[in-house]
Structures are given as structure tokens and as C-alpha cells.
Scaffold this motif. Structure first.
Motif, PDB file in Angstrom:
ATOM      1  N   GLY A 248       0.779  -1.227   0.000  1.00 33.22           N
ATOM      2  CA  GLY A 248       0.000   0.000   0.000  1.00 33.22           C
ATOM      3  C   GLY A 248       0.812   1.278   0.000  1.00 33.22           C
ATOM      4  O   GLY A 248       0.293   2.343   0.335  1.00 33.22           O
ATOM      5  N   ASN A 249       2.093   1.201  -0.361  1.00 31.98           N
ATOM      6  CA  ASN A 249       2.924   2.409  -0.346  1.00 31.98           C
ATOM      7  C   ASN A 249       3.785   2.433  -1.615  1.00 31.98           C
ATOM      8  O   ASN A 249       4.937   2.023  -1.621  1.00 31.98           O
TER       9      ASN A 249
ATOM     10  N   LYS B 176       5.020   4.969  -3.272  1.00 31.18           N
ATOM     11  CA  LYS B 176       6.159   5.896  -3.262  1.00 31.18           C
ATOM     12  C   LYS B 176       7.380   5.258  -2.597  1.00 31.18           C
ATOM     13  O   LYS B 176       8.493   5.326  -3.113  1.00 31.18           O
ATOM     14  N   ALA B 177       7.151   4.622  -1.434  1.00 39.84           N
ATOM     15  CA  ALA B 177       8.261   3.961  -0.736  1.00 39.84           C
ATOM     16  C   ALA B 177       8.845   2.848  -1.601  1.00 39.84           C
ATOM     17  O   ALA B 177      10.067   2.661  -1.645  1.00 39.84           O
ATOM     18  N   THR B 178       7.984   2.133  -2.307  1.00 35.16           N
ATOM     19  CA  THR B 178       8.449   1.062  -3.199  1.00 35.16           C
ATOM     20  C   THR B 178       9.297   1.638  -4.323  1.00 35.16           C
ATOM     21  O   THR B 178      10.390   1.130  -4.611  1.00 35.16           O
ATOM     22  N   ALA B 179       8.818   2.710  -4.937  1.00 35.10           N
ATOM     23  CA  ALA B 179       9.556   3.324  -6.051  1.00 35.10           C
ATOM     24  C   ALA B 179      10.905   3.874  -5.596  1.00 35.10           C
ATOM     25  O   ALA B 179      11.887   3.850  -6.349  1.00 35.10           O
ATOM     26  N   ASP B 180      10.971   4.373  -4.352  1.00 35.66           N
ATOM     27  CA  ASP B 180      12.227   4.914  -3.821  1.00 35.66           C
ATOM     28  C   ASP B 180      13.215   3.806  -3.471  1.00 35.66           C
ATOM     29  O   ASP B 180      14.426   4.012  -3.504  1.00 35.66           O
TER      30      ASP B 180
END
Length: 198
Positions: free
Chosen positions: A54-55, A57-61
Motif C-alpha cells: 500500500g505504499n 512511493k516507498a516502493t519506487a524509492d
């Protein structure tokens, strides 16, 4: 292999990548660095997580082109042995130069009257960040700032040595015994805030 010319360095390493896992040391743009250069450790393989639940942005970073950014800094020798240097978020940048807290901590821990130490960076209007050491003395002999300053100066570049020393009874730790540097940063921030209010 104790006869290997790099035997001592290998003992200080975390070893090499095991089957099914790839490990690289990369720069800020995810480009692989040559042997011996310090950069961020990234890993890839079938066991790699797909991302944070569910995150996005954190995954992409964290997961870039199939490589997981660990946040650990290290270097790899020509034979693939990885040596960890520090956490990327803990690196102190003073006067435009990277200072690795672990190196300063290991230097101070070599002093016979130092039991524990943790090194952090604190904001500095002049240098960007200043090196600050929190020291737990053994109590077996003299241990003060001038003494530790001279100790560091004789063993490392002068710009790496702590600007200030805080002598404490113990260091804040989590349930695993890891020093909570965030708590030390908060303590310094509170002290600076108190000075400004005074």
C-alpha cells in the motif's frame, strides 16, 4: 584463506554474494562503482521483496529497476568481498566532505578508557555539519575531551575528529541493543533549542 594477501580485509568483510542473489555497490545514479570505492549496497534476486504494501512511493524509492536500495554504504573488492562502511543516513557531510561515523567510533573505541561511543552529525552554519561524539567511559582511568581529541588527531585526519564530546552514563538502545542515533540527535536539538531560548 589466511595466506591470502587480503586476508585481514576479508575478515572485516561480510563475505560475498551467495547463490541466487546479486550484490552491487553503486553511486547516487545507480551506476556500479569500481572495486574499492564506497557507495550504496543494492541487491537483486528471486527472494527480493516486490514492494511495500500500500505504499507505492516507498516502493519506487527503494526498488529501482529490480534492485533493492539497502541504505547501507560499503565497498567491494576485486574478488567480490563486500565490506560495510556505514548507513547512508548516518554519513556526516562537513565542509563538503563525507565523514563516516563508524570510522570515528572505531578510533575512539580503541582508547583503553572508552567503553562505548556513538558519533552523529549536528547542523553547523559554517561547515554544514559538525562531528559530535557521545562517550561512555570505562571509569578505569582518565577520559576527557582534550585526551580524546589528541587520540583522534594522531590516528585520523583532523577534519574527521569530533568537535565536541558528550560524556554519558549510557547510550540509548533499542531492544536489540542497537544505539538509537535518532534519540541522540533529538537530545542535541533540545540542547540547542534551550540555548537559543536562553
Amino acid at each position: 584463506d589466511t595466506a591470502h594477501p587480503n586476508a585481514d580485509a576479508r575478515r572485516g568483510s561480510v563475505g560475498y554474494a551467495q547463490a541466487g542473489v546479486q550484490v552491487r555497490v553503486v553511486d547516487g545514479d545507480m551506476r556500479p562503482l569500481p572495486a574499492g570505492e564506497v557507495g550504496e549496497v543494492v541487491i537483486s534476486g528471486d527472494a527480493l521483496m516486490k514492494g511495500y504494501w500500500g505504499n507505492e512511493k516507498a516502493t519506487a524509492d527503494t526498488v529501482v529497476d529490480g534492485w533493492l536500495r539497502t541504505g547501507d554504504l560499503g565497498s567491494m573488492d576485486a574478488d567480490g568481498f563486500l565490506t560495510l562502511t556505514d548507513r547512508s543516513k548516518d554519513v556526516i557531510i562537513s565542509g563538503g566532505t563525507n565523514i563516516y561515523p563508524r570510522e570515528v567510533e572505531e578510533t575512539l573505541l580503541a582508547h583503553e578508557n572508552v567503553s562505548e561511543v556513538s558519533v552523529i552529525g549536528v547542523p553547523s552554519p559554517e561547515w554544514g555539519e559538525d562531528v559530535v561524539a557521545f562517550v561512555v567511559a570505562t571509569g578505569d582511568g582518565p577520559c576527557d575531551a582534550p585526551q580524546l581529541d589528541a587520540w583522534c588527531k594522531s590516528r585520523m585526519a583532523s577534519f574527521k575528529k569530533p568537535k565536541t564530546y558528550h560524556f554519558v552514563q549510557d547510550l540509548p538502545k533499542n531492544s536489540y541493543g542497537k544505539v538509537l542515533k535518532t534519540s541522540l540527535r533529538e537530545r542535541i536539538a533540545q540542547e540547542l533549542e534551550g540555548e537559543h531560548q536562553a
